[in-house]
Structures are given as structure tokens and as C-alpha cells.
Design a protein around this motif. Structure first.
Motif, PDB file in Angstrom:
ATOM      1  N   ARG A 190      63.336  99.259 -43.093  1.00 30.50           N
ATOM      2  CA  ARG A 190      64.331 100.123 -42.452  1.00 30.50           C
ATOM      3  C   ARG A 190      63.996 100.349 -40.977  1.00 30.50           C
ATOM      4  O   ARG A 190      64.875 100.536 -40.152  1.00 30.50           O
ATOM      5  N   PHE A 191      62.710 100.364 -40.680  1.00 33.12           N
ATOM      6  CA  PHE A 191      62.244 100.723 -39.342  1.00 33.12           C
ATOM      7  C   PHE A 191      61.693  99.516 -38.582  1.00 33.12           C
ATOM      8  O   PHE A 191      61.181  99.667 -37.470  1.00 33.12           O
ATOM      9  N   GLY A 192      61.795  98.352 -39.173  1.00 35.26           N
ATOM     10  CA  GLY A 192      61.306  97.146 -38.517  1.00 35.26           C
ATOM     11  C   GLY A 192      59.799  97.002 -38.523  1.00 35.26           C
ATOM     12  O   GLY A 192      59.242  96.236 -37.725  1.00 35.26           O
ATOM     13  N   TYR A 193      59.116  97.722 -39.419  1.00 32.95           N
ATOM     14  CA  TYR A 193      57.658  97.637 -39.481  1.00 32.95           C
ATOM     15  C   TYR A 193      57.216  96.378 -40.227  1.00 32.95           C
ATOM     16  O   TYR A 193      57.879  95.922 -41.170  1.00 32.95           O
ATOM     17  N   GLY A 194      56.063  95.866 -39.833  1.00 36.74           N
ATOM     18  CA  GLY A 194      55.438  94.805 -40.592  1.00 36.74           C
ATOM     19  C   GLY A 194      54.651  95.384 -41.758  1.00 36.74           C
ATOM     20  O   GLY A 194      54.106  96.485 -41.658  1.00 36.74           O
ATOM     21  N   VAL A 195      54.593  94.659 -42.864  1.00 36.94           N
ATOM     22  CA  VAL A 195      53.827  95.074 -44.040  1.00 36.94           C
ATOM     23  C   VAL A 195      52.681  94.079 -44.228  1.00 36.94           C
ATOM     24  O   VAL A 195      52.907  92.905 -44.533  1.00 36.94           O
ATOM     25  N   VAL A 196      51.465  94.534 -44.015  1.00 37.59           N
ATOM     26  CA  VAL A 196      50.287  93.665 -44.102  1.00 37.59           C
ATOM     27  C   VAL A 196      50.172  93.086 -45.509  1.00 37.59           C
ATOM     28  O   VAL A 196      50.290  93.807 -46.505  1.00 37.59           O
ATOM     29  N   PRO A 236      49.151 101.131 -48.457  1.00 42.59           N
ATOM     30  CA  PRO A 236      49.915 100.292 -47.527  1.00 42.59           C
ATOM     31  C   PRO A 236      49.411 100.373 -46.096  1.00 42.59           C
ATOM     32  O   PRO A 236      49.014 101.433 -45.615  1.00 42.59           O
ATOM     33  N   MET A 237      49.455  99.219 -45.426  1.00 42.36           N
ATOM     34  CA  MET A 237      49.149  99.105 -44.001  1.00 42.36           C
ATOM     35  C   MET A 237      50.411  98.604 -43.314  1.00 42.36           C
ATOM     36  O   MET A 237      50.843  97.473 -43.582  1.00 42.36           O
ATOM     37  N   LEU A 238      51.014  99.414 -42.461  1.00 41.08           N
ATOM     38  CA  LEU A 238      52.237  99.057 -41.761  1.00 41.08           C
ATOM     39  C   LEU A 238      51.945  98.889 -40.276  1.00 41.08           C
ATOM     40  O   LEU A 238      51.104  99.596 -39.722  1.00 41.08           O
ATOM     41  N   THR A 239      52.655  97.953 -39.641  1.00 36.21           N
ATOM     42  CA  THR A 239      52.408  97.637 -38.227  1.00 36.21           C
ATOM     43  C   THR A 239      53.669  97.802 -37.395  1.00 36.21           C
ATOM     44  O   THR A 239      54.787  97.642 -37.892  1.00 36.21           O
ATOM     45  N   LEU A 240      53.483  98.080 -36.111  1.00 39.11           N
ATOM     46  CA  LEU A 240      54.603  98.138 -35.171  1.00 39.11           C
ATOM     47  C   LEU A 240      55.058  96.744 -34.738  1.00 39.11           C
ATOM     48  O   LEU A 240      56.142  96.591 -34.177  1.00 39.11           O
ATOM     49  N   GLY A 241      54.226  95.749 -34.980  1.00 39.24           N
ATOM     50  CA  GLY A 241      54.554  94.390 -34.575  1.00 39.24           C
ATOM     51  C   GLY A 241      54.158  93.397 -35.639  1.00 39.24           C
ATOM     52  O   GLY A 241      54.485  93.557 -36.814  1.00 39.24           O
ATOM     53  N   THR A 242      53.408  92.377 -35.239  1.00 34.81           N
ATOM     54  CA  THR A 242      53.032  91.312 -36.163  1.00 34.81           C
ATOM     55  C   THR A 242      52.045  91.800 -37.223  1.00 34.81           C
ATOM     56  O   THR A 242      51.305  92.774 -37.003  1.00 34.81           O
ATOM     57  N   ILE A 243      52.051  91.087 -38.365  1.00 38.38           N
ATOM     58  CA  ILE A 243      51.028  91.347 -39.390  1.00 38.38           C
ATOM     59  C   ILE A 243      49.892  90.338 -39.274  1.00 38.38           C
ATOM     60  O   ILE A 243      48.917  90.413 -40.017  1.00 38.38           O
ATOM     61  N   ASP A 244      50.028  89.392 -38.345  1.00 37.31           N
ATOM     62  CA  ASP A 244      48.943  88.436 -38.103  1.00 37.31           C
ATOM     63  C   ASP A 244      47.773  89.162 -37.441  1.00 37.31           C
ATOM     64  O   ASP A 244      47.976  90.110 -36.668  1.00 37.31           O
ATOM     65  N   TYR A 245      46.575  88.713 -37.737  1.00 33.02           N
ATOM     66  CA  TYR A 245      45.404  89.445 -37.250  1.00 33.02           C
ATOM     67  C   TYR A 245      44.271  88.514 -36.864  1.00 33.02           C
ATOM     68  O   TYR A 245      44.223  87.351 -37.254  1.00 33.02           O
TER      69      TYR A 245
END
Length: 282
Positions: A190-196, A236-245
Motif C-alpha cells: 500500500r505504501f510502496g515499501y520493500g519486503v525483505v 518483518p523487515m520493511l524498506t523505503l527502497g530496494t530489498i537488495d543488500y
């Protein structure tokens, strides 16, 4: 965008008095794995004790989160709280991990090692702490705001906690374990977050990580059925951008490739006849 955070200096491993029971993996390269996903009433009773103590330890550490404090100081607070209550900090010595909790700042997805890094006004920091007492583990974490934090980061933290709570409410016997990831991912989108995806929840009990994996994204191939008496974490770990690390040289600290912020919350839960019970409440 390159990561803004840099590794700090790690102090020596903290001591644990001999009278405090150690998990079996301390001093070994690898822990034992494999235990029943469904726990006996006696094990569950002990897990309630461990979970409550972990939650109290997290609350105590959280009181010390403020600008100017080092993450090593947070580790000291958590370490001493657990020892004072007769518990062993589960992360200490787990696969060689050198500290008694994890502190993950800003773009660190998880497993940040406490060091001499100083928290700054506007940071966010996740504290992940686990208590081992009575032969079982209780695992919990929360993300804290350090001083005055921007609105985007504040909302990320608030919504990550909400994603966890929604997933916990969806747990019930007879449902499939993939309901956890479905609920989290649909909310995060809904918020455009990434899901790790590469770091998940896990089974827990007499083992720190029992072998059961709990994805936070929808995985239709996951056919595990939830049964009364199962215990596991939802984190859960949510990101503002990419889930790549990228992984730091320490082998633990995972940071987002784009340097954007990430938040996490965790509870240890029990599947009950009517739904679920959170074991990590103070």
C-alpha cells in the motif's frame, strides 16, 4: 547512493557468570537444529517466562535510546539486565556473534553488531534481544526513534509494527503459514515499501532457530499448516527502497544497497486453539 553508516570498534565479549545456564551452541561453530514445531505445555510454560523477560529487557534497553549514546552502551544495558534476572543473552556466541543483542541503525536491515557508533538525532535503531532461561528462548525486537525523526522514517517504523501485528492477528490453527507473508506483503505494498525476503521469522523453543522458516512475503508454495502449540517468530523487515543488500566484512551486518532506511519489529508467538498468543510481552 552509498551507505552512510560505517563499522565502528567492537569491544571485547562481555562475561557471563558460571552459574547461568548456557545454550548448547556456546563455544561451538554450529548449533543443533531440529525440534518439534509443536511444543508441549511444559515447554510453552517455560517459553512464557523467557518471552516476558526478553520483552522486559527490550523495554529497559529502549529507555536508553537517545542521541549521544553508543550502541555498545545499549548492549551493556541489555546484557546486564538479562544476567541480573538469571538469563543468558542468546545471541552471545551464537555462530560466533560477539554481542548480547543486535543494533541495526537506519539502512541496516538486521544483525548490526553493537560498537562505538554514537546514535544521532534523527536516526532510527532496531534493538533485537533474546533471553535464554529455563532451557528455552524468547526473541523480540523493536525499532526506536532517536530524537527528532523525519516523517517518512516515523511512518515506516509505525507501519512496520502494524504489519507485524496484522500478521499475528491472522494466525490461527488450520490456516497455512503463508498467511503471515500474505498479510505483511499486501499491507506493505500500500505504501510502496520493500519486503525483505532473505531474512525471515523462524521456529523457536529449546532451539534458538529450530529450522522452521516464516517468510514475510507471500509464498504460495509454503504448505505448512498452523497447529495449536506451534511457536515461532514474526519479524518483518520493511524498506523505503530496494530489498537488495550488501553484507559487511563482519559477516553479520546487512545494509540496503541504496542506503535507504529499513525498520523491523518482532514477537515470539504461540498458536492457540482460537488464534495466537504473543509470548514476548512485558
Amino acid at each position: 547512493m552509498t551507505t552512510l553508516l560505517q563499522p565502528g570498534r567492537i569491544s571485547p565479549m562481555r562475561k557471563v557468570p558460571a552459574h547461568i545456564e548456557r545454550p548448547e551452541y556456546v563455544g561451538k561453530k554450529r548449533p543443533k537444529t531440529g525440534e518439534s514445531d509443536v511444543k508441549t505445555p511444559e515447554v510453552i510454560a517455560r517459553m512464557r517466562v523467557a518471552g516476558k523477560l526478553a520483552a522486559q529487557a527490550l523495554d529497559e534497553v529502549g529507555k536508553h535510546v537517545r542521541p549521544g549514546v553508543t550502541t555498545d552502551e545499549l548492549d551493556r544495558v541489555g546484557h546486564e539486565f538479562l544476567l541480573d534476572h538469571g538469563a543468558y543473552p542468546s545471541t552471545l556466541g551464537y555462530k560466533g556473534y560477539p554481542k548480547s543483542l543486535c543494533t541495526s541503525i537506519n539502512e541496516v536491515i538486521c544483525h548490526g553488531i553493537p560498537d562505538d557508533t554514537v546514535l544521532r538525532d534523527g536516526d532510527i535503531v532496531n534493538v533485537d534481544i533474546t533471553a535464554f532461561i529455563g532451557g528455552v528462548h524468547g526473541d523480540t525486537d523493536a525499532t526506536y526513534l532517536v530524537g527528532e525523526v523525519d516523517e517518512e522514517s516515523r511512518l515506516l517504523v509505525e507501519r512496520t509494527r502494524e504489519a507485524m501485528m496484522r500478521a499475528i492477528k491472522a494466525v490461527a490453527p488450520g490456516r497455512q503459514l503463508n498467511v503471515v507473508g500474505r498479510v505483511i506483503e499486501s499491507y506493505a505494498k500500500r505504501f510502496g515499501y520493500g519486503v525483505v525476503r532473505d531474512f525471515t521469522g523462524h521456529g523457536i523453543g529449546t532451539s534458538f532457530h529450530s529450522g522452521l522458516m516464516v517468510p514475510h512475503y507471500e509464498d504460495p508454495s509454503l504448505r505448512v499448516e498452523l497447529r495449536t502449540g506451534m511457536t515461532f517468530t514474526i519479524e518483518p523487515m520493511l524498506t523505503l527502497g530496494t530489498i537488495d543488500y550488501d553484507m559487511w566484512a563482519d559477516g553479520w551486518t546487512a545494509v540496503t544497497k541504496d542506503g535507504k532506511r529499513t525498520a523491523q519489529f518482532e514477537h515470539t508467538i504461540l498458536v492457540t486453539d482460537s488464534g495466537s498468543e504473543i509470548l514476548t510481552l512485558a
